[in-house]
Write an enzyme that holds these catalytic residues in place. Structure first.
Site, PDB file in Angstrom:
ATOM      1  N   CYS A 112       0.715  -1.306  -0.031  1.00 56.40           N
ATOM      2  CA  CYS A 112      -0.027  -0.068   0.030  1.00 56.40           C
ATOM      3  C   CYS A 112       0.786   1.060   0.026  1.00 56.40           C
ATOM      4  CB  CYS A 112      -0.736   0.102   1.192  1.00 56.40           C
ATOM      5  SG  CYS A 112      -1.929  -1.377   1.371  1.00 56.40           S
ATOM      6  N   HIS A 235      -4.039   6.890   3.608  1.00 55.99           N
ATOM      7  CA  HIS A 235      -4.194   5.429   2.890  1.00 55.99           C
ATOM      8  C   HIS A 235      -5.401   5.217   3.226  1.00 55.99           C
ATOM      9  CE1 HIS A 235      -4.134   1.634   1.347  1.00 55.99           C
ATOM     10  NE2 HIS A 235      -4.005   0.991   2.596  1.00 55.99           N
ATOM     11  N   ASN A 265     -10.133  -0.848   0.286  1.00 54.53           N
ATOM     12  CA  ASN A 265      -8.793  -0.353   0.376  1.00 54.53           C
ATOM     13  C   ASN A 265      -8.434  -0.729  -1.042  1.00 54.53           C
ATOM     14  OD1 ASN A 265      -6.187  -0.764   0.754  1.00 54.53           O
ATOM     15  ND2 ASN A 265      -6.123  -1.710   2.848  1.00 54.53           N
TER      16      ASN A 265
HETATM   17  N1  ACO Z   1     -18.122  -9.605   9.449  1.00 46.84           N
HETATM   18  C1  ACO Z   1     -18.669  -9.638  10.677  1.00 46.84           C
HETATM   19  N2  ACO Z   1     -17.866 -10.263  11.757  1.00 46.84           N
HETATM   20  C2  ACO Z   1     -16.370 -10.034  11.400  1.00 46.84           C
HETATM   21  C3  ACO Z   1     -16.034  -9.976  10.210  1.00 46.84           C
HETATM   22  C4  ACO Z   1     -16.867  -9.547   9.224  1.00 46.84           C
HETATM   23  N3  ACO Z   1     -16.353  -9.176   8.004  1.00 46.84           N
HETATM   24  N4  ACO Z   1     -14.425  -9.766  10.442  1.00 46.84           N
HETATM   25  C5  ACO Z   1     -14.173 -10.197  11.544  1.00 46.84           C
HETATM   26  N5  ACO Z   1     -15.323 -10.388  12.241  1.00 46.84           N
HETATM   27  C6  ACO Z   1     -15.436 -10.874  13.511  1.00 46.84           C
HETATM   28  C7  ACO Z   1     -14.326 -11.600  14.216  1.00 46.84           C
HETATM   29  O1  ACO Z   1     -14.475 -13.084  13.848  1.00 46.84           O
HETATM   30  C8  ACO Z   1     -14.411 -11.170  15.711  1.00 46.84           C
HETATM   31  O2  ACO Z   1     -15.272 -12.183  16.217  1.00 46.84           O
HETATM   32  P1  ACO Z   1     -15.083 -12.713  17.672  1.00 46.84           P
HETATM   33  O3  ACO Z   1     -14.920 -11.337  18.607  1.00 46.84           O
HETATM   34  O4  ACO Z   1     -16.363 -13.354  17.897  1.00 46.84           O
HETATM   35  O5  ACO Z   1     -14.013 -13.633  17.673  1.00 46.84           O
HETATM   36  C9  ACO Z   1     -14.832  -9.912  15.851  1.00 46.84           C
HETATM   37  O6  ACO Z   1     -15.397  -9.495  14.464  1.00 46.84           O
HETATM   38  C10 ACO Z   1     -13.886  -8.910  15.980  1.00 46.84           C
HETATM   39  O7  ACO Z   1     -12.536  -9.185  14.851  1.00 46.84           O
HETATM   40  P2  ACO Z   1     -11.279  -8.454  14.856  1.00 46.84           P
HETATM   41  O8  ACO Z   1     -10.559  -8.995  13.788  1.00 46.84           O
HETATM   42  O9  ACO Z   1     -10.559  -8.724  16.334  1.00 46.84           O
HETATM   43  O10 ACO Z   1     -11.687  -7.016  14.736  1.00 46.84           O
HETATM   44  P3  ACO Z   1     -10.809  -5.764  14.860  1.00 46.84           P
HETATM   45  O11 ACO Z   1     -11.211  -4.630  15.795  1.00 46.84           O
HETATM   46  O12 ACO Z   1      -9.422  -6.065  14.663  1.00 46.84           O
HETATM   47  O13 ACO Z   1     -11.335  -4.981  13.283  1.00 46.84           O
HETATM   48  C11 ACO Z   1     -10.289  -4.969  11.166  1.00 46.84           C
HETATM   49  C12 ACO Z   1     -10.793  -6.086  12.292  1.00 46.84           C
HETATM   50  C13 ACO Z   1     -11.317  -4.172  10.562  1.00 46.84           C
HETATM   51  C14 ACO Z   1      -9.624  -5.810   9.899  1.00 46.84           C
HETATM   52  C15 ACO Z   1      -9.087  -4.352  11.758  1.00 46.84           C
HETATM   53  O14 ACO Z   1      -8.260  -4.841  12.500  1.00 46.84           O
HETATM   54  C16 ACO Z   1      -8.367  -3.513  10.755  1.00 46.84           C
HETATM   55  O15 ACO Z   1      -8.878  -2.607  10.120  1.00 46.84           O
HETATM   56  N6  ACO Z   1      -6.964  -3.580  10.540  1.00 46.84           N
HETATM   57  C17 ACO Z   1      -6.061  -3.092   9.739  1.00 46.84           C
HETATM   58  C18 ACO Z   1      -6.381  -3.786   8.376  1.00 46.84           C
HETATM   59  C19 ACO Z   1      -5.476  -2.892   7.282  1.00 46.84           C
HETATM   60  O16 ACO Z   1      -5.613  -1.696   7.323  1.00 46.84           O
HETATM   61  N7  ACO Z   1      -5.012  -3.859   6.522  1.00 46.84           N
HETATM   62  C20 ACO Z   1      -4.641  -3.029   5.045  1.00 46.84           C
HETATM   63  C21 ACO Z   1      -2.927  -2.941   5.110  1.00 46.84           C
HETATM   64  S1  ACO Z   1      -2.771  -2.428   3.644  1.00 46.84           S
HETATM   65  C22 ACO Z   1      -2.285  -3.681   2.756  1.00 46.84           C
HETATM   66  O17 ACO Z   1      -0.850  -3.686   2.473  1.00 46.84           O
HETATM   67  C23 ACO Z   1      -2.936  -4.544   1.840  1.00 46.84           C
END
Ligand code: ACO
Length: 310
Positions: A112, A235, A265
């Site tokens: 990214c 980003h 994203n």
């Molecule tokens: N729909 C419903 N529930 C979901 C989903 C979904 N799509 N995805 C995860 N959950 C659930 C999980 O299973 C978990 O449930 P549980 O508590 O019963 O186990 C709960 O939601 C919380 O999941 P977490 O992964 O702990 O949630 P978090 O607060 O970390 O948010 C997210 C997840 C949005 C992905 C966040 O971590 C994030 O944005 N991280 C950064 C990601 C990012 O920016 N990536 C791109 C990098 S750039 C590149 O190089 C491509």
């Protein structure tokens, strides 16, 4: 003499995939995706549209906007982690399609942050007098490496391309300062093993820490303060991460770019696509001080402070 962005372009594929569409394919909800990421829909390229196709379209528009001929370009840099194939590079493919017959060509792999790495590399070649014009493209077809069975990642990504021509700009304008960085020890948090694999929590913590700090660093390197910043283009990975960067700069919401709701994203394409929309909508104007800041797999990061205008 500063190098700056003298022409910009954008391409997104026509097909829209909404949160409601995803609800039908996996155990997720529009409510969860909106609240946790800010995403409402994203563009998905079909089989007839590969990265080179999107890159070509964005690049052709940027060249037209710059008012130059393809033959005048000395170097093409395409930032992508989803090339059509490992080689020939996307940059070599579009060099031929554009008719940029005097340009060298190579792809950049910095996930990214790739577009930021591309702009900084282009700046060196223009300011040293080596090339008059360098074309930089950020393009991704993330849909082809997305694991559509994994709800943790499948809801986050979209496809698209953004491009810029880098050339000399008038006194006081252009790229004022930059920062690039990497921490390979975090490679395990976001990588491709056929499909994209991510530890969302770890990437989130890294992004919140790094985005705000890099933004502050480039403002200071430019000899400016937070009060001098007119607009922030982070980003577009997650609205909560973007908000943390905005708050670090004490900027009001209307001074931050937001396209994550409509494109998701798009990795290396997210900052140039947002910049294009912000300029088109009059949110970024001549002589505005803008800060671009990205992070991504590697782990990598990059930021630019730019005084907008040619
Ligand atoms: N729909 C419903 N529930 C979901 C989903 C979904 N799509 N995805 C995860 N959950 C659930 C999980 O299973 C978990 O449930 P549980 O508590 O019963 O186990 C709960 O939601 C919380 O999941 P977490 O992964 O702990 O949630 P978090 O607060 O970390 O948010 C997210 C997840 C949005 C992905 C966040 O971590 C994030 O944005 N991280 C950064 C990601 C990012 O920016 N990536 C791109 C990098 S750039 C590149 O190089 C491509």
């Amino acid at each position: 003499m500063n190098a700056g962005l003298i022409g910009i372009g954008k391409y997104v594929p026509p097909h829209i995939l909404t949160n409601a569409d995803l609800e039908k394919r996996m155990d997720t909800s529009d409510e969860w995706i909106r609240t946790m990421t800010g995403i409402q829909e994203r563009r998905i390229a079909d089989d007839s549209i590969d990265s080179s196709h999107m890159a070509y379209n964005a690049a052709a528009d940027a060249i037209k906007d710059a008012g130059i001929k393809p033959e005048e370009i000395g170097l093409i840099l395409v930032a992508t982690v989803t090339p059509d194939q490992p080689f020939p590079s996307v940059s070599a493919m579009i060099q031929d399609q554009l008719g940029a017959k005097n340009a060298a060509a190579m792809d950049i792999s910095a996930a990214c942050s790739g577009y930021m790495y591309g702009i900084v590399t282009a700046k060196q070649f223009v300011e040293s007098g080596t090339y008059d014009y360098v074309l930089v493209v950020g393009v991704e077809k993330l849909s082809k490496i997305t694991d559509w069975e994994d709800r943790n990642t499948a809801v986050l990504f979209g496809d698209g391309a953004g491009a810029a021509v880098i050339g000399k700009v008038s006194e006081g304008r252009g790229v004022l300062s930059f920062e690039l960085g990497a921490d390979g020890s975090g490679g395990k948090y976001l990588y491709q093993d056929e499909k994209l694999i991510m530890n969302g929590r770890e990437v989130f913590k890294f992004a919140v820490r790094q985005m705000g700090q890099s933004a502050i660093n480039v403002i200071e390197k430019a000899g400016l303060t937070k009060e001098d910043v007119d607009f922030l283009i982070p980003h577009q990975a997650n609205i909560r991460i973007m908000e943390s960067a905005r708050q670090r700069l004490d900027l009001p919401v209307e001074k931050m770019s937001k396209t994550v709701h409509k494109y998701g994203n798009t990795s290396s394409a997210s900052i140039p696509i947002s910049l294009f929309d912000d300029v088109a909508e009059g949110k970024v104007k001549d002589d505005d001080v803008i800060v671009l800041v990205g992070f991504g797999g590697g782990l990598t990061w990059g930021a630019l402070c730019i005084k907008w205008g040619r």
